[in-house]
Scaffold this motif. Structure first.
Motif, PDB file in Angstrom:
ATOM      1  N   GLU A  83       7.721  26.508  -1.354  1.00 16.10           N
ATOM      2  CA  GLU A  83       6.507  25.696  -1.404  1.00 16.10           C
ATOM      3  C   GLU A  83       6.075  25.269  -0.006  1.00 16.10           C
ATOM      4  N   ARG A  84       7.049  24.847   0.801  1.00 17.98           N
ATOM      5  CA  ARG A  84       6.716  24.412   2.159  1.00 17.98           C
ATOM      6  C   ARG A  84       6.176  25.562   3.005  1.00 17.98           C
ATOM      7  N   SER A  85       6.670  26.777   2.746  1.00 16.94           N
ATOM      8  CA  SER A  85       6.276  27.926   3.562  1.00 16.94           C
ATOM      9  C   SER A  85       4.814  28.312   3.365  1.00 16.94           C
ATOM     10  N   VAL A  86       4.213  27.944   2.239  1.00 20.12           N
ATOM     11  CA  VAL A  86       2.820  28.305   1.984  1.00 20.12           C
ATOM     12  C   VAL A  86       1.882  27.101   2.128  1.00 20.12           C
ATOM     13  N   LEU A 232       0.314  28.674 -11.634  1.00 17.38           N
ATOM     14  CA  LEU A 232       0.787  29.203 -10.354  1.00 17.38           C
ATOM     15  C   LEU A 232       1.538  28.131  -9.573  1.00 17.38           C
ATOM     16  N   GLN A 233       1.022  26.912  -9.570  1.00 18.95           N
ATOM     17  CA  GLN A 233       1.684  25.811  -8.863  1.00 18.95           C
ATOM     18  C   GLN A 233       3.072  25.540  -9.436  1.00 18.95           C
ATOM     19  N   LEU A 234       3.159  25.511 -10.755  1.00 22.75           N
ATOM     20  CA  LEU A 234       4.441  25.250 -11.401  1.00 22.75           C
ATOM     21  C   LEU A 234       5.427  26.399 -11.206  1.00 22.75           C
ATOM     22  N   TRP A 239      10.161  29.103  -8.840  1.00 21.48           N
ATOM     23  CA  TRP A 239      10.667  30.209  -8.028  1.00 21.48           C
ATOM     24  C   TRP A 239      11.365  29.676  -6.779  1.00 21.48           C
ATOM     25  N   GLY A 240      10.741  28.673  -6.161  1.00 21.67           N
ATOM     26  CA  GLY A 240      11.307  28.097  -4.943  1.00 21.67           C
ATOM     27  C   GLY A 240      12.643  27.426  -5.190  1.00 21.67           C
ATOM     28  N   ARG A 241      12.745  26.693  -6.289  1.00 21.28           N
ATOM     29  CA  ARG A 241      14.012  26.040  -6.630  1.00 21.28           C
ATOM     30  C   ARG A 241      15.119  27.069  -6.827  1.00 21.28           C
ATOM     31  N   GLY A 248      22.044  28.341  -1.523  1.00 19.53           N
ATOM     32  CA  GLY A 248      22.903  27.182  -1.288  1.00 19.53           C
ATOM     33  C   GLY A 248      22.230  25.996  -0.660  1.00 19.53           C
ATOM     34  N   ARG A 249      20.894  25.918  -0.802  1.00 23.40           N
ATOM     35  CA  ARG A 249      20.188  24.769  -0.257  1.00 23.40           C
ATOM     36  C   ARG A 249      20.131  23.659  -1.292  1.00 23.40           C
ATOM     37  N   ASN A 250      20.231  22.422  -0.823  1.00 25.67           N
ATOM     38  CA  ASN A 250      20.245  21.280  -1.718  1.00 25.67           C
ATOM     39  C   ASN A 250      18.901  21.093  -2.410  1.00 25.67           C
ATOM     40  N   GLN A 251      18.949  20.580  -3.639  1.00 22.93           N
ATOM     41  CA  GLN A 251      17.748  20.295  -4.397  1.00 22.93           C
ATOM     42  C   GLN A 251      17.530  18.792  -4.449  1.00 22.93           C
ATOM     43  N   VAL A 252      16.246  18.399  -4.419  1.00 21.28           N
ATOM     44  CA  VAL A 252      15.909  16.971  -4.550  1.00 21.28           C
ATOM     45  C   VAL A 252      16.008  16.574  -5.995  1.00 21.28           C
TER      46      VAL A 252
END
Length: 252
Positions: A83-86, A232-234, A239-241, A248-252
């Protein structure tokens, strides 16, 4: 441990995404009813107005929250890496709404070519008239021009924060200490106010562009477009999660 500001920002984002899921369900129900001839343009218009009011409230409330700490909105930890990348200035590019219109138009024309050959109209985005297409093209040109203006302003703010007076403060500070003088706080405060201004203008451009598109489309077309945008937003979030978990990246 999350601070009170972080908690508020994360809760605000989660409430907004929950609302997107709820609105997508309402839009899908409206699309189904419309396909069966069980709803009117006026009823579709009421749903569209409600969704647009929600978006306006979101923009207003986000600006108020961002005024206390704007930096996180340009690289939000509550969003996935995808999400941050776009993102563009804290959200999607307003012109992406228009690109979605064109993509949906092409897909629906292809999918329902048989109906077109028979002359059957189903009230979707594959049926944009010549006048509608011309209006969308004009809106795209104006929107891209505004995006470029804001991108230039954003670049200026990013350059300024590394220029005077921060560079002078770093050079003048002794040893490895970064210092915490009043000059630093004043400079960062001024930079933050500039960033809030750009974020607010970008949000207003997103809102304005979406409103203009809704005015161009018929109610059935607008409902289809809004549903596609929310899906698309959802999906980007999901997909990002998944990608973050896979790496192995942490999730909020």
């Amino acid at each position: 441990m999350a601070t009170s500001d972080q908690t508020r920002e994360i809760c605000f984002y989660k409430e907004w995404m929950n609302l997107q899921e709820q609105e997508l369900s309402e839009l899908r129900r409206a699309i189904d009813l419309n396909a069966r001839g069980c709803t009117s343009d006026a009823e579709l218009g009421q749903l569209i107005n409600k969704i647009m009011n929600h978006f306006q409230n979101y923009v207003q409330n986000r600006t108020l929250i961002a005024r206390s700490d704007v930096s996180p909105y340009f690289a939000p930890t509550w969003c996935s890496s995808l999400e941050r990348s776009v993102m563009w200035i804290g959200g999607c590019r307003p012109s992406s709404y228009i690109r979605l219109i064109y993509a949906l138009c092409g897909l629906q024309i292809e999918a329902e070519l048989a109906e077109y050959i028979r002359g059957t109209l189903v009230g979707n985005l594959g049926e944009l008239s010549g006048r509608q297409i011309s209006m969308v093209d004009d809106l795209q040109r104006k929107t891209i021009g505004e995006e470029r203006r804001l991108s230039t302003r954003m670049a200026g703010l990013q350059e300024d924060v590394l220029d005077h007076p921060l560079a002078e403060i770093v050079v003048e500070s002794s040893g490895r200490s970064c210092g915490s003088s009043g000059g630093v706080e004043a400079a960062l405060g001024e930079h933050g106010r500039g960033m809030v201004g750009v974020l607010e203008e970008a949000d207003q451009l997103r809102l304005k562009t979406l409103r203009e598109l809704i005015r161009i489309l018929t109610p059935p077309q607008a409902v289809n477009f809004l549903a596609a945008g929310k899906k698309l937003q959802l999906c980007l979030r999901d997909w990002g999660r998944k990608r973050d978990m896979d790496h192995g990246r942490n999730q909020v």
